[in-house]
Write an enzyme that holds these catalytic residues in place. Sequence first.
Site, short mmCIF file in Angstrom:
data_model
loop_
_atom_site.label_atom_id
_atom_site.label_comp_id
_atom_site.label_asym_id
_atom_site.label_seq_id
_atom_site.Cartn_x
_atom_site.Cartn_y
_atom_site.Cartn_z
N ASN A 7 -1.57 2.50 2.01
CA ASN A 7 -1.50 1.67 0.81
C ASN A 7 -0.29 2.15 0.01
O ASN A 7 -0.34 3.16 -0.67
CB ASN A 7 -2.79 1.83 0.01
CG ASN A 7 -2.79 1.00 -1.26
OD1 ASN A 7 -1.80 0.36 -1.60
ND2 ASN A 7 -3.90 1.03 -1.98
N ARG A 92 -2.22 -2.13 3.59
CA ARG A 92 -2.62 -3.03 2.50
C ARG A 92 -1.36 -3.72 1.99
O ARG A 92 -0.41 -3.06 1.59
CB ARG A 92 -3.26 -2.23 1.37
CG ARG A 92 -3.59 -3.11 0.20
CD ARG A 92 -3.99 -2.31 -1.02
NE ARG A 92 -4.35 -3.23 -2.09
CZ ARG A 92 -4.11 -2.99 -3.37
NH1 ARG A 92 -3.51 -1.87 -3.74
NH2 ARG A 92 -4.47 -3.86 -4.28
N HIS A 181 -7.44 -8.07 -5.09
CA HIS A 181 -8.64 -7.26 -4.80
C HIS A 181 -9.52 -7.97 -3.78
O HIS A 181 -10.72 -7.69 -3.70
CB HIS A 181 -9.50 -6.99 -6.05
CG HIS A 181 -8.89 -6.10 -7.08
ND1 HIS A 181 -9.13 -6.27 -8.43
CD2 HIS A 181 -8.07 -5.04 -6.98
CE1 HIS A 181 -8.48 -5.34 -9.11
NE2 HIS A 181 -7.82 -4.58 -8.25
N ARG A 242 -3.56 -3.46 -18.57
CA ARG A 242 -3.14 -4.87 -18.61
C ARG A 242 -4.00 -5.66 -19.59
O ARG A 242 -5.20 -5.43 -19.71
CB ARG A 242 -3.27 -5.52 -17.23
CG ARG A 242 -2.37 -4.93 -16.19
CD ARG A 242 -2.37 -5.79 -14.92
NE ARG A 242 -1.91 -5.01 -13.79
CZ ARG A 242 -2.62 -4.78 -12.68
NH1 ARG A 242 -3.81 -5.31 -12.52
NH2 ARG A 242 -2.10 -4.04 -11.71
N GLU A 385 -12.04 -0.08 0.35
CA GLU A 385 -10.99 -0.95 0.87
C GLU A 385 -10.36 -0.37 2.13
O GLU A 385 -9.99 -1.11 3.04
CB GLU A 385 -9.93 -1.16 -0.23
CG GLU A 385 -10.46 -2.05 -1.35
CD GLU A 385 -9.70 -1.90 -2.66
OE1 GLU A 385 -9.88 -0.88 -3.34
OE2 GLU A 385 -8.93 -2.81 -3.00
#
Length: 398
Positions: A7, A92, A181, A242, A385
Amino acid sequence: MKVLVINSGSSSIKYQLLEPDSAEVVASGMVSRIGESLPADAVTIEHQSDGETFEHRGEIADHAAGLRAVFELFTASGHDLAAEGLGAVGHRVVHGGEVFYEPTLITDDVVRAISDLSSLAPLHNPANVVGIESARALLPGVPQVAVFDTAFFHRLPAAAKTYAIDAKVAAAHGVRKYGFHGTSHEYVSGKVADFLGRERTDLNQIVLHLGNGASMSAVRGGRAVDTTMGLTPLEGLVMGTRSGDLDPGIIFHLIRTADMDVNDVDALLNRQSGIKGLSGVNDFRELGRLIENGDTAAKLAFEVYIHRLRRYIGAYLVELGRVDAITFTAGVGENDAKVRAAALAGLERYGIRVDEARNTAKDRAARRISADDSEIEVLVVPTNEELAIARASARLVA
Ligand code: ADP
């Protein structure tokens, strides 16, 4: 068979070597602060293998140098990757655009296409491409697979994915809701079906992935029908740094009146907003401590965060009509009982009743936190993940 999952972020690389069938993690680690000038003794890679931690110290110039150093740590810890018989490397990749919607075997054309999507994910896709190219150079004989964060949302209904702007402008510039996601939302909604002993095609679900980045999805019969993130990961929930949803007019206002240019506003909304912008901290453990000490800004940050969560929970209850399970996952969702309790407080009339003792029990496994008489199951399910990427990669090369 073992799979190496990579990732690759803008200044970091997270990786795991694991066995997709047993889910056993053989080794894992993270390269951080890529490209920064650092003292020679700064720890830039921490590598865990067979219960031991190995370190790399000193500057990491770029992603290629980072992966080379990781491969040396693998060898030093007794797992020479070239000799390990790797079945695949799974990457990823953040943005698949309209092009990629399932795990994809990486070729030169695929790398080029991922790179071409960089305008949609300027921080993420270029880093993903460098990670892929470095891994291909270091492990030339091993099949490499790209798993896309957007894939699970590829078939969102038109009404959910279309922004109400001039259709020609949207089409010309790829403006639509993509969602992110997705690997986590798909994995967790599948685990929910396993936990409940039901078919995923029979279940309507709301999944809350609350980590540093945060998103929610509505999943009908195994298929995502809505999600909070949009063209970029900025839309939707309040996150660590964010803003999530806001009046787009705020952007014009700041550019016109606050002496900010578009890059300043981008940085403001992505990195200096959310919980951090409101309270000064972005970690929920620190936020909790501030609130306990009576910090009013931290209290407001928590309330704004919860207000947004509840707004979307309400929206998705209505969109789905019937909901079987609401599930919390990722760092905040798995660990913060206060967030879970506040998100679902007072919703008994909608069939939602959280059991306080279950909610606050310390447990790492998938578990039910709703009361026995709650019509809707409320669950906490750890996401994974890396395992999902490893399994998808193994399936593709099999
Ligand atoms: P990322 O989006 O970086 O993958 P994670 O899913 O790992 O994030 O979530 C990281 C966040 O989870 C941290 O910033 C912190 O806010 C939160 N978190 C982690 N552990 C706890 C905990 N024990 N209690 C509350 N929040 C936690």
